[in-house]
Design an enzyme around this catalytic site. Structure first.
Site, mmCIF file in Angstrom:
data_model
loop_
_atom_site.group_PDB
_atom_site.id
_atom_site.type_symbol
_atom_site.label_atom_id
_atom_site.label_comp_id
_atom_site.label_asym_id
_atom_site.label_seq_id
_atom_site.Cartn_x
_atom_site.Cartn_y
_atom_site.Cartn_z
ATOM 1 N N PHE A 190 44.071 37.852 -96.249
ATOM 2 C CA PHE A 190 44.560 37.754 -94.804
ATOM 3 C C PHE A 190 46.105 37.134 -94.602
ATOM 4 O O PHE A 190 46.274 36.075 -93.959
ATOM 5 C CB PHE A 190 43.586 36.651 -94.500
ATOM 6 C CG PHE A 190 41.961 36.820 -94.538
ATOM 7 C CD1 PHE A 190 41.746 37.761 -93.584
ATOM 8 C CD2 PHE A 190 41.151 36.784 -95.509
ATOM 9 C CE1 PHE A 190 40.167 38.130 -93.328
ATOM 10 C CE2 PHE A 190 40.043 37.216 -95.474
ATOM 11 C CZ PHE A 190 39.508 37.926 -94.389
ATOM 12 N N LEU A 191 46.724 37.716 -95.532
ATOM 13 C CA LEU A 191 48.193 37.259 -95.468
ATOM 14 C C LEU A 191 49.111 37.795 -94.257
ATOM 15 O O LEU A 191 48.869 39.037 -94.018
ATOM 16 C CB LEU A 191 49.144 37.782 -96.767
ATOM 17 C CG LEU A 191 48.396 37.207 -98.247
ATOM 18 C CD1 LEU A 191 49.151 38.024 -99.295
ATOM 19 C CD2 LEU A 191 48.192 36.017 -98.534
ATOM 20 N N GLU A 201 52.621 39.193 -93.245
ATOM 21 C CA GLU A 201 53.831 39.526 -93.741
ATOM 22 C C GLU A 201 54.870 38.575 -93.229
ATOM 23 O O GLU A 201 54.949 37.938 -92.239
ATOM 24 C CB GLU A 201 54.369 40.877 -93.101
ATOM 25 C CG GLU A 201 53.501 42.079 -93.749
ATOM 26 C CD GLU A 201 54.137 43.417 -93.504
ATOM 27 O OE1 GLU A 201 55.317 43.626 -92.990
ATOM 28 O OE2 GLU A 201 53.378 44.341 -93.464
ATOM 29 N N LYS A 255 37.160 41.352 -92.823
ATOM 30 C CA LYS A 255 38.674 41.715 -92.360
ATOM 31 C C LYS A 255 39.042 42.470 -91.185
ATOM 32 O O LYS A 255 39.886 42.090 -90.384
ATOM 33 C CB LYS A 255 39.132 42.556 -93.485
ATOM 34 C CG LYS A 255 40.303 43.241 -93.467
ATOM 35 C CD LYS A 255 41.433 42.150 -93.845
ATOM 36 C CE LYS A 255 42.825 42.617 -93.395
ATOM 37 N NZ LYS A 255 43.741 42.048 -93.820
ATOM 38 N N ASN A 303 41.448 40.806 -87.680
ATOM 39 C CA ASN A 303 42.633 41.533 -87.226
ATOM 40 C C ASN A 303 42.307 41.965 -86.002
ATOM 41 O O ASN A 303 43.008 41.749 -85.033
ATOM 42 C CB ASN A 303 43.023 42.611 -88.106
ATOM 43 C CG ASN A 303 43.946 41.987 -89.202
ATOM 44 O OD1 ASN A 303 44.125 40.870 -89.504
ATOM 45 N ND2 ASN A 303 44.325 42.979 -90.227
ATOM 46 N N ALA A 307 52.548 35.955 -75.389
ATOM 47 C CA ALA A 307 52.850 37.478 -74.819
ATOM 48 C C ALA A 307 54.145 37.952 -75.676
ATOM 49 O O ALA A 307 55.327 37.038 -75.876
ATOM 50 C CB ALA A 307 52.922 36.987 -73.384
ATOM 51 N N CYS A 339 48.960 46.626 -89.848
ATOM 52 C CA CYS A 339 47.578 46.074 -90.037
ATOM 53 C C CYS A 339 46.907 46.085 -88.788
ATOM 54 O O CYS A 339 45.884 47.011 -88.573
ATOM 55 C CB CYS A 339 47.517 44.749 -90.877
ATOM 56 S SG CYS A 339 48.492 44.879 -92.229
HETATM 57 C C1 UGA Z 1 48.159 40.740 -89.603
HETATM 58 C C2 UGA Z 1 47.161 39.417 -89.542
HETATM 59 O O1 UGA Z 1 47.477 38.619 -88.835
HETATM 60 C C3 UGA Z 1 46.663 38.941 -90.980
HETATM 61 O O2 UGA Z 1 45.681 37.945 -90.961
HETATM 62 C C4 UGA Z 1 46.216 40.089 -91.951
HETATM 63 O O3 UGA Z 1 45.917 39.586 -93.311
HETATM 64 C C5 UGA Z 1 47.444 41.240 -92.002
HETATM 65 O O4 UGA Z 1 47.619 41.699 -90.662
HETATM 66 C C6 UGA Z 1 46.792 42.097 -92.957
HETATM 67 O O5 UGA Z 1 45.705 42.897 -92.616
HETATM 68 O O6 UGA Z 1 47.482 42.542 -93.922
HETATM 69 P P1 UGA Z 1 50.597 40.949 -90.034
HETATM 70 O O7 UGA Z 1 50.418 42.497 -89.876
HETATM 71 O O8 UGA Z 1 51.697 40.489 -91.115
HETATM 72 O O9 UGA Z 1 49.261 40.339 -90.019
HETATM 73 O O10 UGA Z 1 51.388 40.623 -88.416
HETATM 74 P P2 UGA Z 1 51.104 39.600 -87.561
HETATM 75 O O11 UGA Z 1 52.129 38.332 -87.834
HETATM 76 O O12 UGA Z 1 49.419 39.415 -87.343
HETATM 77 O O13 UGA Z 1 51.849 40.132 -86.290
HETATM 78 C C7 UGA Z 1 51.309 41.523 -85.839
HETATM 79 C C8 UGA Z 1 51.780 41.718 -84.404
HETATM 80 O O14 UGA Z 1 51.547 40.912 -83.326
HETATM 81 C C9 UGA Z 1 53.649 41.434 -84.374
HETATM 82 O O15 UGA Z 1 54.077 42.591 -83.686
HETATM 83 C C10 UGA Z 1 53.822 40.391 -83.685
HETATM 84 O O16 UGA Z 1 55.172 40.160 -82.963
HETATM 85 C C11 UGA Z 1 52.670 40.324 -82.548
HETATM 86 N N1 UGA Z 1 52.287 39.093 -82.085
HETATM 87 C C12 UGA Z 1 51.600 38.217 -82.917
HETATM 88 C C13 UGA Z 1 52.210 38.752 -80.593
HETATM 89 O O17 UGA Z 1 52.979 39.811 -80.067
HETATM 90 N N2 UGA Z 1 51.735 37.481 -80.085
HETATM 91 C C14 UGA Z 1 51.369 36.480 -81.159
HETATM 92 O O18 UGA Z 1 51.001 35.667 -80.143
HETATM 93 C C15 UGA Z 1 51.111 36.734 -82.433
#
Ligand code: UGA
Length: 445
Positions: free
Chosen positions: A155-156, A158, A210, A214, A258, A266
């Site tokens: 659940f990491l 990036e 998982k 997500n 937003a 992911c």
């Molecule tokens: C995501 C999940 O959040 C992790 O919990 C999971 O472990 C990981 O996938 C995985 O499956 O390996 P990640 O891909 O690193 O993590 O990205 P996030 O930080 O979740 O961001 C995803 C997207 O959502 C980004 O484009 C970010 O800008 C966007 N985002 C995030 C928003 O637009 N608003 C938010 O409030 C949060």
């Protein structure tokens, strides 16, 4: 413990480095010989804050080794962790080629009992399938050893993966096998969540947890994104709405921001896969189809504002893009909103110049070829003579914007802030036309 990790991608390397740091003896196995040679020399192929250091530390202490020999990888070990890629085949269906090939390698070569944890994100039922393949292989070799397979999703996030590995909010293990539970507790000693517990459940529940997690995060984001467009039309501010919602523990403050759409390797892949998996069982996960559709529209939202500002005439227009990665602190551009926006601009005939603090340093990562597209290495250079600046990623350096310098370079002082990182009043004081995601009002288009 002696740990062998299959796969030296993002999850494999973070897991390997962190486990070596915690004094396990880690051997990373990958079929890509070149990659292994580079890693052996300390060359880390991905950008993740702190990863270079822990890999270097592991190599230095002798706790972290790399190999492309399957015999060496399976020689003497206490646990195997599978971290190989499970890409989308294009239809939402997950490709299991790499994980099935791990099963074959393990059952062809292993000569001792050893548990296998699957960390790769895999469709529900995969652990059972891999168990079957391994058992079948062992039977063919007439070997009386036990290689139990369990699901142990990661659940990491990036960008902060290393600190999260050391402080997980939960560890999930899908198995009924007591030996695997014991081995997993030993593996994560000193890396347990606050509860000090591993959540043990069936492999199917673990695999689905998982995807469910997500997909839920993606749902929160799409919900806020859709509301944000409504906010702009009725004089509400999505940021205030977010602040008003977040303190409710039943809602929780995360993933309510937003923006110009979610990306990454992911969230988009996992909602596609879950929709596909449900479809195979005759179930329509319409809620996730809506999440996906809202996100595709949201990625085009800033382009639509630009189109209306320029009356759909992009021929002599130059647009500058700040931020290419799907989020800050990574060089990962998979599914990034910037790519959708760039494509729409180029298709409309605009000239585009981009800057990203990390991607700009490594041109090889940016492989879009178009004569109207340029990648610059200075944020202010790329805005020279631009008619509009679009911010796609909330890198910290964009928050300290120098309006004076920007204004002196731009042809038309217009900013479209896709991550709500600037202050609308400040932009107005500096005589910029400013649009964001649901904080400032816009007239009905
Ligand atoms: C995501 C999940 O959040 C992790 O919990 C999971 O472990 C990981 O996938 C995985 O499956 O390996 P990640 O891909 O690193 O993590 O990205 P996030 O930080 O979740 O961001 C995803 C997207 O959502 C980004 O484009 C970010 O800008 C966007 N985002 C995030 C928003 O637009 N608003 C938010 O409030 C949060």
């Amino acid at each position: 413990m002696k740990v062998t990790i299959f796969g030296t991608g993002y999850v494999g390397l973070v897991t390997a480095g962190c486990l070596a740091h915690k004094n396990h003896e880690v051997l990373c196995y990958d079929t890509d010989n070149d990659r292994i040679k580079k890693l052996d020399n300390g060359l880390v192929p991905i950008f993740e804050p702190g990863l270079d250091n822990i890999i270097a530390e592991g190599i230095g202490s002798g706790k972290l080794l790399f190999t492309s020999s399957p015999q060496e990888a399976l020689r003497s070990l206490d646990i195997i962790i599978l971290c190989v890629g499970t890409p989308d085949k294009g239809s939402g269906e997950t490709s299991l080629i790499a994980i099935e090939s791990c099963a074959k390698t393990i059952s062809d070569i292993s000569s001792q009992s050893v548990p296998v944890l699957i960390k790769s994100t895999v469709p529900v039922g995969t652990s059972v399938k891999i168990q079957y393949l391994i058992n079948k292989g062992l039977k063919e070799r007439k070997l009386d050893i036990k290689i139990p397979v369990a699901s142990n999703p990661e659940f990491l996030h990036e960008g902060v993966a290393i600190s999260e590995f050391y402080n997980p909010d939960r560890i999930i293990l899908g198995t009924k096998d007591q030996e695997v539970i014991k081995a997993t507790i030993k593996l994560y000693e000193g890396l347990m969540p606050e509860s000090q517990e591993i959540l043990v459940m069936s492999p199917e529940s673990s695999e689905l947890t998982k995807y469910a997690s997500n997909s839920f995060l993606a749902t929160k984001i799409s919900y806020m994104n859709q509301l944000s467009q409504f906010c702009s039309l009725v004089g509400a501010n999505i940021d205030d709405v977010r602040k008003g919602m977040g303190p409710d523990p039943d809602i929780a403050p995360g993933y309510l921001y937003a923006g110009c759409g979610f990306g990454g390797s992911c969230l988009p892949k996992d909602i596609n896969s879950l929709i596909y998996q449900a479809g195979e069982k005759g179930r329509d996960l319409s809620i996730l189809k809506a999440v996906r559709e809202v996100n595709e529209n949201q990625k085009k939202y800033l382009f639509s504002i630009a189109a209306s500002l320029f009356s759909n005439e992009f021929k002599d227009k130059k647009v500058a893009i700040w931020g290419l990665s799907f989020k800050p602190e990574t060089d990962d551009m998979r599914g990034a909103p910037s790519l959708t926006i760039i494509k729409k601009l180029l298709d409309s005939g605009a000239k585009v110049e981009c800057y990203d603090p990390v991607v700009s340093q490594d041109r090889e990562k940016f492989n879009i070829q178009n004569e109207s597209l340029r990648l610059g290495t200075d944020p202010y250079e790329v805005v020279r003579d631009a008619d509009c600046l679009i911010i796609c990623t909330e890198w910290n350096e964009f928050k300290n914007i120098n309006y004076k310098k920007l204004g002196s370079l731009m042809n038309r002082k217009t900013i479209l802030d896709g991550r709500n990182i600037l202050f609308p009043k400040e932009a107005a004081l500096n005589n910029f036309e400013y649009f964001d995601i649901g904080r400032t009002s816009i007239n009905q288009r």
